[in-house]
Design a protein around this motif. Structure first.
Motif, mmCIF file in Angstrom:
data_model
loop_
_atom_site.group_PDB
_atom_site.id
_atom_site.type_symbol
_atom_site.label_atom_id
_atom_site.label_comp_id
_atom_site.label_asym_id
_atom_site.label_seq_id
_atom_site.Cartn_x
_atom_site.Cartn_y
_atom_site.Cartn_z
ATOM 1 N N VAL A 1 77.938 55.223 48.963
ATOM 2 C CA VAL A 1 78.166 54.179 49.968
ATOM 3 C C VAL A 1 76.838 53.655 50.493
ATOM 4 C CG1 VAL A 1 79.079 53.674 52.263
ATOM 5 C CG2 VAL A 1 80.439 55.021 50.668
ATOM 6 N N ALA A 2 75.916 54.576 50.790
ATOM 7 C CA ALA A 2 74.605 54.165 51.306
ATOM 8 C C ALA A 2 73.897 53.245 50.320
ATOM 9 C CB ALA A 2 73.747 55.394 51.599
ATOM 10 N N LYS A 3 74.018 53.531 49.038
ATOM 11 C CA LYS A 3 73.401 52.685 48.013
ATOM 12 C C LYS A 3 74.016 51.289 48.023
ATOM 13 C CE LYS A 3 72.274 52.584 43.071
ATOM 14 N NZ LYS A 3 72.384 53.327 41.787
ATOM 15 N N ARG A 4 75.331 51.227 48.135
ATOM 16 C CA ARG A 4 76.006 49.930 48.216
ATOM 17 C C ARG A 4 75.575 49.160 49.465
ATOM 18 N NH1 ARG A 4 80.628 48.983 45.092
ATOM 19 N NH2 ARG A 4 81.266 50.742 43.754
ATOM 20 N N LEU A 5 75.512 49.866 50.599
ATOM 21 C CA LEU A 5 75.148 49.200 51.850
ATOM 22 C C LEU A 5 73.695 48.742 51.827
ATOM 23 C CD1 LEU A 5 76.955 51.519 54.417
ATOM 24 C CD2 LEU A 5 77.642 49.227 53.708
ATOM 25 N N ASP A 6 72.833 49.513 51.212
ATOM 26 C CA ASP A 6 71.441 49.104 51.087
ATOM 27 C C ASP A 6 71.337 47.790 50.318
ATOM 28 O OD1 ASP A 6 68.551 49.714 51.424
ATOM 29 O OD2 ASP A 6 68.594 49.809 49.230
ATOM 30 N N LEU B 1 72.433 44.966 52.618
ATOM 31 C CA LEU B 1 71.426 44.617 53.624
ATOM 32 C C LEU B 1 70.277 43.827 53.022
ATOM 33 C CD1 LEU B 1 71.330 47.895 55.726
ATOM 34 C CD2 LEU B 1 72.437 45.736 56.303
ATOM 35 N N LYS B 2 69.967 44.079 51.769
ATOM 36 C CA LYS B 2 68.911 43.295 51.121
ATOM 37 C C LYS B 2 69.347 41.843 50.948
ATOM 38 C CE LYS B 2 66.685 47.158 48.788
ATOM 39 N NZ LYS B 2 66.536 47.938 47.535
ATOM 40 N N ARG B 3 70.650 41.640 50.729
ATOM 41 C CA ARG B 3 71.177 40.278 50.602
ATOM 42 C C ARG B 3 71.425 39.639 51.955
ATOM 43 N NH1 ARG B 3 74.841 42.934 47.161
ATOM 44 N NH2 ARG B 3 76.526 42.456 48.641
ATOM 45 N N PRO C 1 70.365 40.710 55.563
ATOM 46 C CA PRO C 1 69.710 41.567 56.562
ATOM 47 C C PRO C 1 70.266 41.407 57.970
ATOM 48 C CG PRO C 1 68.228 39.827 55.793
ATOM 49 C CD PRO C 1 69.407 39.806 54.882
ATOM 50 N N SER C 2 70.959 40.306 58.238
ATOM 51 C CA SER C 2 71.536 40.094 59.571
ATOM 52 C C SER C 2 72.629 41.109 59.895
ATOM 53 C CB SER C 2 72.115 38.681 59.679
ATOM 54 O OG SER C 2 73.174 38.500 58.747
ATOM 55 N N LEU C 3 73.119 41.838 58.887
ATOM 56 C CA LEU C 3 74.179 42.835 59.109
ATOM 57 C C LEU C 3 73.633 44.192 59.538
ATOM 58 C CD1 LEU C 3 76.569 42.080 56.108
ATOM 59 C CD2 LEU C 3 76.706 41.231 58.452
ATOM 60 N N ARG C 4 72.318 44.356 59.528
ATOM 61 C CA ARG C 4 71.732 45.662 59.837
ATOM 62 C C ARG C 4 72.165 46.223 61.195
ATOM 63 N NH1 ARG C 4 68.193 48.735 57.421
ATOM 64 N NH2 ARG C 4 67.674 47.103 55.916
ATOM 65 N N PRO C 5 72.306 45.410 62.253
ATOM 66 C CA PRO C 5 72.715 45.991 63.539
ATOM 67 C C PRO C 5 74.024 46.773 63.487
ATOM 68 C CG PRO C 5 71.867 43.785 63.877
ATOM 69 C CD PRO C 5 71.959 43.974 62.393
ATOM 70 N N ASP D 1 70.156 61.623 53.615
ATOM 71 C CA ASP D 1 69.551 60.400 54.128
ATOM 72 C C ASP D 1 70.548 59.264 53.930
ATOM 73 O OD1 ASP D 1 66.982 58.802 54.940
ATOM 74 O OD2 ASP D 1 67.901 57.724 53.266
ATOM 75 N N PHE D 2 70.899 58.607 55.008
ATOM 76 C CA PHE D 2 71.865 57.501 54.961
ATOM 77 C C PHE D 2 71.220 56.312 55.643
ATOM 78 C CE2 PHE D 2 75.587 54.994 55.843
ATOM 79 C CZ PHE D 2 76.515 55.320 54.866
ATOM 80 N N LEU D 3 70.646 55.416 54.843
ATOM 81 C CA LEU D 3 69.976 54.220 55.362
ATOM 82 C C LEU D 3 68.886 54.575 56.368
ATOM 83 C CD1 LEU D 3 73.111 51.929 55.853
ATOM 84 C CD2 LEU D 3 71.591 52.044 53.868
ATOM 85 N N GLY D 4 68.130 55.634 56.043
ATOM 86 C CA GLY D 4 67.006 56.022 56.883
ATOM 87 C C GLY D 4 67.347 56.950 58.021
#
Length: 210
Positions: free
Chosen positions: A101-106, A109-111, A113-117, A82-85
């Motif tokens: 990496v997924a943990k870092r990116l999560d 994104l919490k800080r 959220p505009s980077l999610r795209p 599972d990588f960011l869902g």
């Protein structure tokens, strides 16, 4: 070749230096182990890459990848993570690095959220294939690479005009930092840029290997 270091990979032994003087294209097509370190990979602040053929990591020594990850599609040991869902297929040995990496990116994104795209529509993990327009095996074949959102990326082959090469990028620094912190190199560090592309190459980020 007397006095040259040799490395055993699987059942075969290879010289560190094959003794040949090569152009950049020849190193891409027929590298030795030394060639893979010939262009230092430098992390840190994103900078435009303007020096011709400054492509650290594009030179890959296939026997090393074959020994580490498998020399055929059937022999590459892939698992789903599972990588960011999103469920992605990656090599079992590298799955922990992808998870970190997924943990870092999560956390990013919490800080922000505009980077999610940038992290939607992820792809290009395990696909046994050749690099476009070449006979060289892609790093994606070994389940050690990932592509972020293509629509938010730049690739030199898609540029119009393609020549002369003019570096372009819109991937944010914080995303690059997250991958590089866990041993992944980024195609945005290349003159022949591929800014969607990250691949697990910890040896290139380790100064003792250099």
């Amino acid at each position: 070749m007397e006095g040259t270091w040799h490395y055993k990979l699987g059942a075969a032994t290879y010289p560190w230096d094959d003794g040949k003087t090569k152009s950049f294209e020849q190193m891409l097509e027929s590298p030795d182990l030394e060639d893979t370190f010939s262009i230092p990979y430098v992390s840190g602040p994103i900078q435009p890459v303007t020096r011709e053929n400054e492509d650290p990591g594009r030179i890959r020594f296939d026997p090393l990848f074959h020994a580490a990850y498998g020399d055929s599609e059937a022999k590459v040991d892939v698992v789903g993570i599972d990588f960011l869902g999103q469920t992605l297929k990656v090599h079992r040995a590298v799955a922990p690095a992808f998870t970190r990496v997924a943990k870092r990116l999560d956390a990013v994104l919490k800080r922000e959220p505009s980077l999610r795209p940038y992290l939607r529509g992820l792809g290009g993990t395990f696909v046994w294939r050749k690099i476009a327009h070449t006979q060289r095996q892609s790093a994606h074949s070994y389940g050690v690479s990932i592509d972020v959102n293509v629509k938010r990326s730049h690739y030199w082959e898609w540029a119009k005009p393609k020549e002369p090469v003019r570096w372009a990028n819109q991937i944010p620094q914080v995303l690059v930092d997250a991958f590089e912190a866990e041993g992944f190199i980024w195609g945005g560090r290349w003159y022949h840029y591929d800014t969607m592309h990250f691949e697990y190459r910890p040896e290139l980020l380790d100064p003792t290997c250099r």
